[in-house]
Design a protein around this motif. Structure first.
Motif, mmCIF file in Angstrom:
data_model
loop_
_atom_site.group_PDB
_atom_site.id
_atom_site.type_symbol
_atom_site.label_atom_id
_atom_site.label_comp_id
_atom_site.label_asym_id
_atom_site.label_seq_id
_atom_site.Cartn_x
_atom_site.Cartn_y
_atom_site.Cartn_z
ATOM 1 N N ALA A 168 0.888 -1.062 -0.132
ATOM 2 C CA ALA A 168 -0.025 0.070 0.074
ATOM 3 C C ALA A 168 0.963 1.254 -0.157
ATOM 4 C CB ALA A 168 -1.108 0.027 1.195
ATOM 5 N N ARG A 169 1.952 1.179 0.769
ATOM 6 C CA ARG A 169 2.705 2.254 0.893
ATOM 7 C C ARG A 169 3.313 2.727 -0.470
ATOM 8 N NH1 ARG A 169 3.929 0.660 6.087
ATOM 9 N NH2 ARG A 169 5.770 -0.554 5.593
ATOM 10 N N ALA A 170 3.942 1.475 -1.197
ATOM 11 C CA ALA A 170 4.399 1.578 -2.667
ATOM 12 C C ALA A 170 3.358 2.125 -3.474
ATOM 13 C CB ALA A 170 4.915 0.254 -3.019
ATOM 14 N N ALA A 172 0.882 4.248 -2.779
ATOM 15 C CA ALA A 172 0.836 5.632 -2.463
ATOM 16 C C ALA A 172 1.907 6.555 -2.775
ATOM 17 C CB ALA A 172 0.897 5.797 -1.056
ATOM 18 N N ALA A 173 3.277 5.854 -3.158
ATOM 19 C CA ALA A 173 4.355 6.623 -3.658
ATOM 20 C C ALA A 173 4.393 6.566 -5.002
ATOM 21 C CB ALA A 173 5.589 5.912 -2.740
ATOM 22 N N GLY A 174 3.499 5.882 -5.756
ATOM 23 C CA GLY A 174 3.588 5.909 -7.271
ATOM 24 C C GLY A 174 4.439 4.797 -7.809
ATOM 25 N N ASP A 175 4.552 3.826 -6.931
ATOM 26 C CA ASP A 175 5.350 2.507 -7.386
ATOM 27 C C ASP A 175 4.545 1.347 -7.480
ATOM 28 O OD1 ASP A 175 7.542 0.888 -7.826
ATOM 29 O OD2 ASP A 175 8.257 0.684 -5.822
ATOM 30 N N PRO A 176 4.029 1.263 -8.557
ATOM 31 C CA PRO A 176 2.989 -0.019 -8.633
ATOM 32 C C PRO A 176 3.665 -1.476 -8.982
ATOM 33 C CG PRO A 176 3.016 1.317 -10.680
ATOM 34 C CD PRO A 176 3.698 2.050 -9.831
ATOM 35 N N LEU A 177 5.102 -1.256 -9.644
ATOM 36 C CA LEU A 177 5.648 -2.758 -9.806
ATOM 37 C C LEU A 177 6.300 -2.882 -8.230
ATOM 38 C CD1 LEU A 177 7.632 -1.700 -13.047
ATOM 39 C CD2 LEU A 177 5.758 -3.078 -12.842
ATOM 40 N N GLY A 178 6.614 -2.108 -7.713
ATOM 41 C CA GLY A 178 7.008 -2.496 -6.157
ATOM 42 C C GLY A 178 5.933 -3.119 -5.311
ATOM 43 N N ALA A 179 4.746 -2.492 -5.580
ATOM 44 C CA ALA A 179 3.273 -3.153 -4.721
ATOM 45 C C ALA A 179 3.093 -4.630 -5.351
ATOM 46 C CB ALA A 179 2.409 -2.313 -5.218
ATOM 47 N N LEU A 180 3.135 -4.591 -6.923
ATOM 48 C CA LEU A 180 2.847 -6.010 -7.391
ATOM 49 C C LEU A 180 4.002 -7.077 -6.921
ATOM 50 C CD1 LEU A 180 2.005 -4.902 -10.947
ATOM 51 C CD2 LEU A 180 0.578 -6.066 -9.196
ATOM 52 N N ASP A 181 5.398 -6.523 -6.869
ATOM 53 C CA ASP A 181 6.338 -7.688 -6.337
ATOM 54 C C ASP A 181 5.960 -8.431 -4.994
ATOM 55 O OD1 ASP A 181 8.019 -7.128 -8.313
ATOM 56 O OD2 ASP A 181 9.491 -5.775 -7.300
ATOM 57 N N ARG A 182 5.062 -7.669 -4.221
ATOM 58 C CA ARG A 182 4.791 -7.943 -2.821
ATOM 59 C C ARG A 182 3.343 -8.768 -2.647
ATOM 60 N NH1 ARG A 182 7.644 -3.668 -2.730
ATOM 61 N NH2 ARG A 182 9.511 -3.439 -1.113
ATOM 62 N N VAL A 183 2.510 -8.573 -3.840
ATOM 63 C CA VAL A 183 1.286 -9.252 -3.780
ATOM 64 C C VAL A 183 0.835 -9.895 -4.855
ATOM 65 C CG1 VAL A 183 0.454 -7.487 -1.793
ATOM 66 C CG2 VAL A 183 0.013 -6.934 -4.486
ATOM 67 N N ALA A 184 1.627 -9.999 -5.959
ATOM 68 C CA ALA A 184 1.322 -10.474 -7.113
ATOM 69 C C ALA A 184 0.780 -12.138 -7.309
ATOM 70 C CB ALA A 184 2.520 -10.471 -8.079
ATOM 71 N N LEU A 185 1.038 -12.943 -6.120
ATOM 72 C CA LEU A 185 0.800 -14.258 -6.027
ATOM 73 C C LEU A 185 -0.253 -14.465 -4.899
ATOM 74 C CD1 LEU A 185 4.208 -15.739 -6.344
ATOM 75 C CD2 LEU A 185 2.875 -15.656 -8.191
ATOM 76 N N ARG A 186 -0.757 -13.334 -4.328
ATOM 77 C CA ARG A 186 -1.903 -13.503 -3.302
ATOM 78 C C ARG A 186 -3.309 -13.469 -3.993
ATOM 79 N NH1 ARG A 186 0.295 -10.885 2.105
ATOM 80 N NH2 ARG A 186 -2.128 -10.908 2.468
ATOM 81 N N ASP A 187 -4.505 -13.888 -3.458
ATOM 82 C CA ASP A 187 -5.690 -13.653 -4.060
ATOM 83 C C ASP A 187 -6.730 -13.466 -2.867
ATOM 84 O OD1 ASP A 187 -5.917 -16.251 -2.645
ATOM 85 O OD2 ASP A 187 -6.426 -17.365 -4.601
ATOM 86 N N ASP A 188 -6.201 -13.062 -1.728
ATOM 87 C CA ASP A 188 -7.135 -12.571 -0.845
ATOM 88 C C ASP A 188 -7.629 -11.079 -1.086
ATOM 89 O OD1 ASP A 188 -4.110 -12.168 -0.303
ATOM 90 O OD2 ASP A 188 -5.161 -10.786 1.298
ATOM 91 N N ALA A 189 -8.774 -10.766 -0.485
ATOM 92 C CA ALA A 189 -9.377 -9.546 -0.891
ATOM 93 C C ALA A 189 -8.642 -8.548 -1.051
ATOM 94 C CB ALA A 189 -10.809 -9.401 0.053
ATOM 95 N N PRO A 190 -7.795 -8.133 0.077
ATOM 96 C CA PRO A 190 -6.782 -7.092 0.093
ATOM 97 C C PRO A 190 -5.869 -6.934 -0.968
ATOM 98 C CG PRO A 190 -7.319 -7.951 2.462
ATOM 99 C CD PRO A 190 -7.706 -8.845 1.417
ATOM 100 N N ALA A 191 -5.281 -8.040 -1.075
ATOM 101 C CA ALA A 191 -4.219 -8.216 -2.176
ATOM 102 C C ALA A 191 -4.899 -7.966 -3.645
ATOM 103 C CB ALA A 191 -3.511 -9.680 -2.197
ATOM 104 N N LEU A 192 -6.258 -8.584 -3.685
ATOM 105 C CA LEU A 192 -6.484 -7.992 -5.210
ATOM 106 C C LEU A 192 -7.096 -6.714 -5.431
ATOM 107 C CD1 LEU A 192 -9.170 -11.084 -5.103
ATOM 108 C CD2 LEU A 192 -7.277 -10.779 -6.822
ATOM 109 N N ALA A 193 -7.392 -5.887 -4.303
ATOM 110 C CA ALA A 193 -7.671 -4.741 -4.352
ATOM 111 C C ALA A 193 -6.386 -3.985 -4.782
ATOM 112 C CB ALA A 193 -8.039 -3.920 -3.164
ATOM 113 N N LEU A 194 -5.308 -4.108 -4.019
ATOM 114 C CA LEU A 194 -3.647 -3.574 -4.249
ATOM 115 C C LEU A 194 -3.402 -3.803 -5.775
ATOM 116 C CD1 LEU A 194 -2.246 -3.996 -0.985
ATOM 117 C CD2 LEU A 194 -3.224 -1.822 -1.852
ATOM 118 N N ARG A 195 -3.703 -5.149 -6.259
ATOM 119 C CA ARG A 195 -3.275 -5.528 -7.533
ATOM 120 C C ARG A 195 -3.966 -4.484 -8.620
ATOM 121 N NH1 ARG A 195 -4.086 -11.753 -7.479
ATOM 122 N NH2 ARG A 195 -3.751 -11.510 -9.742
ATOM 123 N N GLY A 196 -5.425 -4.437 -8.327
ATOM 124 C CA GLY A 196 -6.122 -3.693 -9.293
ATOM 125 C C GLY A 196 -5.710 -2.398 -9.268
ATOM 126 N N ILE A 197 -5.401 -1.569 -8.282
ATOM 127 C CA ILE A 197 -4.791 -0.205 -8.227
ATOM 128 C C ILE A 197 -3.485 -0.266 -8.962
ATOM 129 C CG2 ILE A 197 -4.213 1.613 -6.882
ATOM 130 C CD1 ILE A 197 -6.130 0.701 -4.757
#
Length: 419
Positions: free
Chosen positions: A9-11, A13-38
């Protein structure tokens, strides 16, 4: 919230979508899906982003109303970016109310800014301004303050208030630098660049020149009383035929002719030729699109000239000459035409496409107040001329074009006329 979700989420907010995906790309729980969508939205894959956010909203439980509301706000932002203007605004209002009720002031404010931007885009400027007035940007983080000032600048541009637009964009630039988000800084820079590009053409006595937005503002709101030193530098004693707003005005009065295109076309032709007259055959050919004038066309011209005289009232008369007609301003010493920088049959469609985003024909019909079939015909004509290009097929088809080089398009976008 676990550590990976918080870091992702911090990544974002800082405009780093690739950094965010590195952390949640393999997860399919609701919070991770939301972050992946953003993250996918920030990377430009709006279709995938929308699907992920909807999956996330379904995945949140009944007690997680705030999380679902945040998904709705994110989906609304994607709809705005992809110019899906038919996206249900009531869903965003409901999400805003939920966020307010649970004390999430920052995301509620973000939702309100999205609503204001949509209203601005479709020309409902007064309503957008009222929504802005209810918010205090000093209470929000830097990124949200920048978003606020961008909307303020957009309102000022539509109102033709260049000084207010410059001031808002300067504040937006400071807030964007504080936020440290490259995409946000780029958006502010693009808006600043538009203010430095020609926004219109001034036509007078057979000459024309490109002018910036602040020059347009001075032309429309000049309080000087002396006669102009040069016809291309008009003052308050000027009759202005505004081809951007379909209005005619001088210091005393304004006549709106947006609903009477034939009368405005005649007025513009007469104004461009002033102080000379315009031959009857020229008026017929350019107003009625008749290749050869016959007696029926001449009779119609006489009728329309009579209607134009009545519409202009105290602003000007229309005198008959041996070969045609001439405009006769009653209180002004000069006549000026204010025209868009890009003119033509489908200039309004091109103005929206010039923002570089992809538009559906239904969204263009909404903002232009035209039927979708009319817009589709315009798009087909522009595509045949190589000025626009389609992307996708069927209901997913969008239209786009690179920005018009060297020109700002604020005067072509919908806005009320202010004398």
């Amino acid at each position: 919230m676990d550590a990976l979700i918080a870091t992702a989420a911090r990544a974002l907010a800082a405009g780093d979508p690739l950094g965010a995906l590195d952390r949640v790309a393999l997860r399919d729980d609701a919070p991770a899906l939301a972050l992946r969508g953003i993250a996918m939205a920030q990377l430009g894959d709006f279709v995938r982003a929308k699907a992920l956010l909807r999956d996330a909203a379904r995945g949140f439980g009944a007690k997680e109303a705030v999380a679902r509301a945040r998904c709705v706000v994110a989906e609304a932002e994607i709809a705005l970016a992809s110019r899906d203007l038919a996206w249900p605004a009531k869903a965003l209002d409901a999400a805003t109310a939920t966020l307010d009720a649970h004390g999430d002031r920052v995301n509620a404010a973000h939702a309100r800014y999205l609503a204001a931007r949509r209203l601005l885009l479709i020309g409902r400027i007064d309503e957008a301004e009222r929504r802005l007035a209810a918010l205090d940007p000093r209470l929000f983080p830097s990124a949200l303050r920048a978003a606020h000032e961008l909307v303020v600048a957009g309102v000022a541009l539509r109102r033709l208030r260049s000084r207010a637009a410059h001031a808002a964009l300067a504040r937006a630039a400071r807030a964007a630098r504080e936020a440290g988000i490259p995409a946000l800084r780029a958006e502010v820079d693009n808006a600043l660049l538009a203010l430095r590009k020609p926004a219109a053409r001034v036509i007078a006595r057979g000459e024309q020149r490109l002018v910036l937005l602040d020059e347009v503002e001075k032309l429309l709101a000049s309080n000087e009383a002396e006669q102009p030193a040069h016809p291309m530098q008009p003052t308050q004693r000027t009759l202005i035929v505004d081809a951007c707003r379909y209005a005619i005005h001088d210091v005393n009065a304004t006549v709106m002719l947006a609903s009477r295109p034939v009368l405005f076309a005649l007025a513009r032709l007469l104004a461009e030729a002033w102080p000379d007259d315009v031959p009857r055959d020229t008026l017929i050919a350019r107003t009625f699109r008749a290749k050869r004038a016959d007696e029926s066309h001449r009779a119609r011209l006489r009728v329309e000239i009579g209607r134009l005289r009545a519409a202009l009232g105290t602003l000007a008369g229309v005198g008959a000459t041996q070969r045609g007609f001439v405009l006769e301003p009653r209180h002004a010493g000069e006549v000026v035409v204010l025209a868009p920088p890009v003119d033509g049959e489908h200039a309004a469609v091109l103005a929206f496409l010039a923002d570089g985003e992809s538009w559906s024909s239904s969204a263009l019909a909404l903002v232009l107040g035209a039927s979708q079939r009319t817009v589709q015909r315009a798009l087909d004509s522009l595509a045949a001329a190589g000025k626009v290009q389609p992307v996708g097929d069927g209901r997913a088809r969008r239209w786009m074009t690179p920005p018009a080089a060297g020109f700002a398009t604020a005067l072509l976008l919908p806005a009320p006329f202010h004398s």
